[in-house]
Enzyme design. Structure first.
Site, PDB file in Angstrom:
ATOM      1  N   TYR A   1       6.697   0.326  -8.612  1.00 24.31           N
ATOM      2  CA  TYR A   1       5.569   1.117  -8.088  1.00 24.31           C
ATOM      3  C   TYR A   1       5.637   1.143  -6.575  1.00 24.31           C
ATOM      4  O   TYR A   1       5.870   0.112  -5.949  1.00 24.31           O
ATOM      5  CB  TYR A   1       4.291   0.409  -8.534  1.00 24.31           C
ATOM      6  CG  TYR A   1       2.980   1.004  -8.070  1.00 24.31           C
ATOM      7  CD1 TYR A   1       2.205   1.769  -8.933  1.00 24.31           C
ATOM      8  CD2 TYR A   1       2.493   0.753  -6.790  1.00 24.31           C
ATOM      9  CE1 TYR A   1       0.982   2.285  -8.522  1.00 24.31           C
ATOM     10  CE2 TYR A   1       1.273   1.273  -6.377  1.00 24.31           C
ATOM     11  CZ  TYR A   1       0.527   2.033  -7.245  1.00 24.31           C
ATOM     12  OH  TYR A   1      -0.682   2.537  -6.839  1.00 24.31           O
TER      13      TYR A   1
ATOM     14  N   HIS B   1      -9.801  -5.402  -0.474  1.00 24.66           N
ATOM     15  CA  HIS B   1      -9.144  -4.105  -0.621  1.00 24.66           C
ATOM     16  C   HIS B   1     -10.039  -2.968  -1.113  1.00 24.66           C
ATOM     17  O   HIS B   1      -9.716  -1.786  -0.915  1.00 24.66           O
ATOM     18  CB  HIS B   1      -7.985  -4.294  -1.614  1.00 24.66           C
ATOM     19  CG  HIS B   1      -6.854  -3.361  -1.431  1.00 24.66           C
ATOM     20  ND1 HIS B   1      -7.005  -2.084  -0.957  1.00 24.66           N
ATOM     21  CD2 HIS B   1      -5.527  -3.517  -1.659  1.00 24.66           C
ATOM     22  CE1 HIS B   1      -5.825  -1.495  -0.921  1.00 24.66           C
ATOM     23  NE2 HIS B   1      -4.916  -2.342  -1.332  1.00 24.66           N
TER      24      HIS B   1
ATOM     25  N   SER C   1       5.010  -1.428  -1.237  1.00 24.97           N
ATOM     26  CA  SER C   1       4.342  -0.461  -0.370  1.00 24.97           C
ATOM     27  C   SER C   1       4.951  -0.496   1.018  1.00 24.97           C
ATOM     28  O   SER C   1       5.315  -1.563   1.517  1.00 24.97           O
ATOM     29  CB  SER C   1       2.849  -0.785  -0.276  1.00 24.97           C
ATOM     30  OG  SER C   1       2.197   0.218   0.458  1.00 24.97           O
ATOM     31  N   GLN C   2       5.069   0.684   1.594  1.00 20.49           N
ATOM     32  CA  GLN C   2       5.424   0.735   3.014  1.00 20.49           C
ATOM     33  C   GLN C   2       4.127   0.845   3.795  1.00 20.49           C
ATOM     34  O   GLN C   2       3.333   1.752   3.539  1.00 20.49           O
ATOM     35  CB  GLN C   2       6.289   1.969   3.332  1.00 20.49           C
ATOM     36  CG  GLN C   2       6.604   2.040   4.810  1.00 20.49           C
ATOM     37  CD  GLN C   2       7.183   3.348   5.324  1.00 20.49           C
ATOM     38  OE1 GLN C   2       6.907   3.746   6.435  1.00 20.49           O
ATOM     39  NE2 GLN C   2       7.993   4.034   4.527  1.00 20.49           N
TER      40      GLN C   2
ATOM     41  N   TYR D   1     -10.393  -2.189  -8.692  1.00 18.26           N
ATOM     42  CA  TYR D   1     -10.964  -3.262  -7.877  1.00 18.26           C
ATOM     43  C   TYR D   1     -12.157  -3.961  -8.527  1.00 18.26           C
ATOM     44  O   TYR D   1     -12.105  -5.147  -8.828  1.00 18.26           O
ATOM     45  CB  TYR D   1     -11.371  -2.708  -6.499  1.00 18.26           C
ATOM     46  CG  TYR D   1     -10.208  -2.078  -5.785  1.00 18.26           C
ATOM     47  CD1 TYR D   1      -9.136  -2.862  -5.359  1.00 18.26           C
ATOM     48  CD2 TYR D   1     -10.134  -0.700  -5.567  1.00 18.26           C
ATOM     49  CE1 TYR D   1      -8.037  -2.300  -4.734  1.00 18.26           C
ATOM     50  CE2 TYR D   1      -9.046  -0.131  -4.935  1.00 18.26           C
ATOM     51  CZ  TYR D   1      -8.006  -0.928  -4.529  1.00 18.26           C
ATOM     52  OH  TYR D   1      -6.914  -0.382  -3.919  1.00 18.26           O
TER      53      TYR D   1
ATOM     54  N   PRO E   1      -4.871  -7.885   0.654  1.00 17.22           N
ATOM     55  CA  PRO E   1      -3.663  -8.038   1.461  1.00 17.22           C
ATOM     56  C   PRO E   1      -3.922  -8.839   2.735  1.00 17.22           C
ATOM     57  O   PRO E   1      -5.041  -8.874   3.252  1.00 17.22           O
ATOM     58  CB  PRO E   1      -3.289  -6.595   1.824  1.00 17.22           C
ATOM     59  CG  PRO E   1      -4.080  -5.732   0.891  1.00 17.22           C
ATOM     60  CD  PRO E   1      -5.331  -6.495   0.604  1.00 17.22           C
TER      61      PRO E   1
HETATM   62  N1  COA Z   1      16.507  12.653   7.864  1.00 13.32           N
HETATM   63  C1  COA Z   1      16.084  12.136   9.038  1.00 13.32           C
HETATM   64  N2  COA Z   1      14.850  11.617   9.219  1.00 13.32           N
HETATM   65  C2  COA Z   1      14.024  11.581   8.159  1.00 13.32           C
HETATM   66  C3  COA Z   1      14.402  12.078   6.894  1.00 13.32           C
HETATM   67  C4  COA Z   1      15.717  12.651   6.771  1.00 13.32           C
HETATM   68  N3  COA Z   1      16.151  13.152   5.629  1.00 13.32           N
HETATM   69  N4  COA Z   1      13.362  11.934   6.041  1.00 13.32           N
HETATM   70  C5  COA Z   1      12.360  11.338   6.740  1.00 13.32           C
HETATM   71  N5  COA Z   1      12.760  11.145   8.026  1.00 13.32           N
HETATM   72  C6  COA Z   1      11.978  10.548   9.131  1.00 13.32           C
HETATM   73  C7  COA Z   1      10.544  11.055   9.163  1.00 13.32           C
HETATM   74  O1  COA Z   1      10.444  12.253   9.898  1.00 13.32           O
HETATM   75  C8  COA Z   1       9.841   9.888   9.851  1.00 13.32           C
HETATM   76  O2  COA Z   1      10.120   9.931  11.257  1.00 13.32           O
HETATM   77  P1  COA Z   1       9.341   9.020  12.382  1.00 13.32           P
HETATM   78  O3  COA Z   1       9.877   7.637  12.294  1.00 13.32           O
HETATM   79  O4  COA Z   1       9.717   9.686  13.636  1.00 13.32           O
HETATM   80  O5  COA Z   1       7.909   9.070  12.113  1.00 13.32           O
HETATM   81  C9  COA Z   1      10.529   8.686   9.249  1.00 13.32           C
HETATM   82  O6  COA Z   1      11.827   9.153   8.885  1.00 13.32           O
HETATM   83  C10 COA Z   1       9.813   8.088   8.079  1.00 13.32           C
HETATM   84  O7  COA Z   1       9.830   8.941   6.950  1.00 13.32           O
HETATM   85  P2  COA Z   1      10.006   8.327   5.468  1.00 13.32           P
HETATM   86  O8  COA Z   1      10.762   7.073   5.551  1.00 13.32           O
HETATM   87  O9  COA Z   1      10.542   9.384   4.578  1.00 13.32           O
HETATM   88  O10 COA Z   1       8.585   7.880   5.025  1.00 13.32           O
HETATM   89  P3  COA Z   1       7.142   8.406   5.312  1.00 13.32           P
HETATM   90  O11 COA Z   1       6.750   8.042   6.697  1.00 13.32           O
HETATM   91  O12 COA Z   1       7.040   9.829   4.889  1.00 13.32           O
HETATM   92  O13 COA Z   1       6.314   7.478   4.325  1.00 13.32           O
HETATM   93  C11 COA Z   1       5.060   6.994   2.374  1.00 13.32           C
HETATM   94  C12 COA Z   1       6.349   7.601   2.932  1.00 13.32           C
HETATM   95  C13 COA Z   1       5.072   7.097   0.869  1.00 13.32           C
HETATM   96  C14 COA Z   1       5.018   5.517   2.754  1.00 13.32           C
HETATM   97  C15 COA Z   1       3.855   7.745   3.005  1.00 13.32           C
HETATM   98  O14 COA Z   1       3.893   9.097   2.639  1.00 13.32           O
HETATM   99  C16 COA Z   1       2.530   7.212   2.535  1.00 13.32           C
HETATM  100  O15 COA Z   1       1.957   7.716   1.584  1.00 13.32           O
HETATM  101  N6  COA Z   1       1.979   6.193   3.220  1.00 13.32           N
HETATM  102  C17 COA Z   1       0.740   5.544   2.833  1.00 13.32           C
HETATM  103  C18 COA Z   1       1.045   4.353   1.961  1.00 13.32           C
HETATM  104  C19 COA Z   1      -0.215   3.638   1.525  1.00 13.32           C
HETATM  105  O16 COA Z   1      -1.305   4.158   1.564  1.00 13.32           O
HETATM  106  N7  COA Z   1      -0.057   2.402   1.109  1.00 13.32           N
HETATM  107  C20 COA Z   1      -1.170   1.630   0.698  1.00 13.32           C
HETATM  108  C21 COA Z   1      -1.017   0.245   1.197  1.00 13.32           C
HETATM  109  S1  COA Z   1      -2.456  -0.711   0.870  1.00 13.32           S
END
Ligand code: COA
Length: 622
Positions: A452, A343, A554-555, A108, A121
């Site tokens: 990424y 950010h 990113s998600q 940053y 963002p």
């Molecule tokens: N079968 C059925 N359900 C599943 C599954 C499987 N094999 N794997 C995951 N799921 C479910 C999870 O339990 C979760 O359920 P919910 O909707 O009830 O909460 C959902 O699916 C989402 O899981 P998934 O898609 O695997 O993603 P996640 O929520 O673990 O997210 C990341 C992954 C990488 C986005 C998250 O760990 C993360 O780090 N987020 C922060 C991102 C960040 O900081 N970005 C910066 C932006 S500036």
């Protein structure tokens, strides 16, 4: 989220990936666990080297890979790697987080590109149905009251702790987002946070028609103003900023950081200007009351708003911002709303959590009606515009016009399905979405690219993010198979499952501090700090290819039906942010018009097709 980094993973005992759980909240006070958070580990050297090589396989040529193998071999056997690793481990013992300061600087504060589009963002909130000034004021008043209600949780340490995979997360970022501002410097910027001083600020700034106002949002007894009171104050601000011919002073903050750094010094030479700038910097947050933008069809509405959040949209609203301010909520007269945030102090999830809270707050109907006691007029901030400052503003306006024409944005609602479909097929929705991005890219370019995805490191004290390298040998096999009509559906489905599983494992490793990229960055920074020559590994073609993220993703999930958006990382790449809801997915894609090869709308069509084909694959094979 941004910056140029890469990285990897791993502990021998990789846990089953279904154990990764999304971020959730519990009611304990966030402060209680903060001191017991684990330190971010330095991953084992050999592990990172092996994972780095594996991550290169799908994106570099055999020859390049062979060369990198040799370099890694020398790095490991020649003692250089070991020496750097020891330095990092020493640093990890001596600091609370071995990476956080380096990260803040390299991702940053040292970054000289404009914050608008390049690092800040935007968030697009659902369209509001007010069409006039009263509606806009009422909405903005409730929003301000909602943010102040959230601030109370921060001030009283009552913010519920968040959890990821059952592990408590570092809540520090919440304490950095209010009353803070970035300040431009000639080579490196700084961030100041006024919340921690003896006299924390009690005002916000409101900007309308490029004119900034200080709005005190607390009564003398420390209670926040009610919605009615804020509304009255906003009306006063509106009525005393009707002139539309003011200099768009705020557009200065959208400049390249060195340019803005010089202009900043010019600006604050004048005492009145300095005081006005300081009032903006110190304010709790900023509210931008935007002018209506030209109407567009429903199909283009989300994209138009995403652009407005990222850069203001040009002459109408780009000067209605102070891009250095950490949090700026944007409420347009035409029902547009959202925010843009600087950010450096925080990642998207805390910002989105704040939004979820505020949106829920705004749905309340039990707002206290307050007696109409007259309140003092909000103070208008004055700026003396010298010929030098005027020249800087003209320069910034020209560059903003270029930026507006350069940014290509497509924000869309993918309505066919959401997290429900991959979950029904026992797949991680995030992995599914990432593989759809891989497939869309491969179909458009007939090649895979370095990709990424941000993953949270907040399980560790002061942890920020790690990058997950999405393109793997398994993702490549899947996308190649999709192009082979003769291949059995069951085989393609198995390849999709493998690819998603590999992504899930890499994500697990990343959030547990065993990724590749931050370790590589740390080794690079350590060798700079040791004043030794830079290991060849970091000057290698493969390293440059791996860091050239044509897909930067990113998600950022939320309860609110919104979407975050950000610019691409490289001139010939895409920035993709998505919010998978249960039944649909909000997606924002950006690219640069200056690159002939990229096109956000075309990429969104390819992504839509990929998602539908992947669903069909799962359902047909089932
Ligand atoms: N079968 C059925 N359900 C599943 C599954 C499987 N094999 N794997 C995951 N799921 C479910 C999870 O339990 C979760 O359920 P919910 O909707 O009830 O909460 C959902 O699916 C989402 O899981 P998934 O898609 O695997 O993603 P996640 O929520 O673990 O997210 C990341 C992954 C990488 C986005 C998250 O760990 C993360 O780090 N987020 C922060 C991102 C960040 O900081 N970005 C910066 C932006 S500036």
């Amino acid at each position: 989220m941004f910056g140029v980094f890469v990285r990897t993973v791993l502990r021998p005992s990789v846990k089953p990936c279904h154990l990764v759980r999304p971020i959730t909240q519990r009611s304990e006070r966030s402060i209680s666990h903060q001191d017991s958070l684990p330190k971010q580990p330095v991953p084992p050297l050999k592990q990172t080297c092996e994972r780095y090589l594996a991550s290169l396989e799908p994106i570099v040529s055999e020859e390049e890979l062979g060369h990198t193998r040799k370099l890694i071999d020398e790095f490991l056997k020649g003692g250089v790697g070991e020496r750097i690793q020891k330095g990092l481990e020493r640093r990890a013992r001596k600091t609370e987080n071995w990476l956080s300061e380096w990260w803040m600087q390299s991702a940053y504060l040292d970054c000289r590109m404009p914050v608008a589009v390049y690092t800040s963002p935007g968030v697009v909130l659902p369209r509001m149905h007010f069409q006039d000034r009263q509606g806009q004021m009422r909405f903005a008043a409730k929003l301000i009251a909602g943010v102040l209600d959230f601030k109370k949780l921060i001030d009283t340490n009552l913010l519920p702790t968040e959890y990821l995979s059952n592990m408590p997360l570092c809540m520090d970022q919440y304490y950095q987002i209010l009353s803070s501002c970035r300040i431009p410097g000639p080579k490196r910027d700084t961030v100041v946070n006024y919340a921690k001083g003896n006299m924390p600020p009690t005002h916000i700034t409101v900007v309308h028609n490029f004119q900034f106002f200080v709005l005190d949002v607390y009564n003398s007894d420390g209670t926040p103003l009610t919605v009615d009171q804020i509304y009255m104050q906003l009306e006063k601000i509106w009525n005393s900023s009707l002139q539309t011919n003011k200099e768009p002073i705020g557009v200065l903050t959208s400049q390249h950081r060195n340019t803005w750094g010089k202009a900043y010094n010019n600006l604050i030479k004048d005492k009145t200007n300095k005081d006005s700038v300081r009032a903006i910097q110190k304010s709790i947050f900023t509210v931008c009351l935007d002018a209506p933008m030209p109407r567009v069809s429903d199909e283009h509405y989300l994209s138009r708003v995403a652009a407005q959040m990222l850069h203001g949209g040009g002459p109408r609203n780009s000067g209605n911002r102070w891009f250095d301010k950490t949090l700026q909520f944007i409420v347009g007269e035409d029902g547009t709303c959202g925010l843009v945030y600087e950010h450096a102090p925080a990642e998207g999830p805390p910002i989105i959590h704040l939004i979820d809270y505020v949106v829920k707050f705004m749905q309340r109907t039990d707002f206290v009606r307050s007696p109409m006691v007259p309140l003092v007029m909000p103070q208008k901030l004055r700026f003396n515009i010298s010929s030098e400052v005027k020249r800087d503003i003209e320069n910034a306006k020209q560059n903003m016009t270029i930026m507006v024409h350069t940014l290509d944005v497509k924000a869309m609602l993918f309505s066919h399905f959401g997290k429900n479909v991959p979950k029904r097929h026992h797949l991680s929705p995030d992995g599914f979405m990432q593989m759809a991005l891989q497939l869309a890219y491969f179909r458009m370019y007939n090649i895979c690219c370095s990709t990424y995805e941000s993953a949270s490191l907040r399980m560790f004290k002061y942890g920020r993010t790690e990058g997950v390298r999405v393109t793997t040998v398994n993702s490549l096999r899947f996308v190649q198979a999709m192009a082979e009509p003769a291949k059995q559906k069951s085989e393609k489905q198995a390849l999709l499952r493998n690819a998603v599983q590999t992504h899930k494992e890499n994500t697990y490793n990343a959030i547990h501090g065993q990724g590749i990229d931050r370790h590589l960055l740390g080794m690079k920074m350590q060798s700079i700090e040791d004043l030794t020559s830079m290991p060849e590994l970091f000057m290698d073609t493969s390293y440059a290819v791996a860091q050239h993220y044509n897909l930067y993703t990113s998600q950022v999930g939320s309860k609110t039906d919104c979407v975050m958006c950000f610019g691409p990382m490289v001139p010939d790449g895409y920035g993709v942010c998505y919010n998978p809801m249960d039944e649909h997915i909000n997606i924002a894609i950006t690219a640069f018009n200056s690159c002939e090869d990229t096109n956000a709308a075309k990429f969104s069509c390819a992504l839509e097709e990929a998602l539908l084909d992947m669903r069909a694959l799962l359902e047909d094979a089932a």
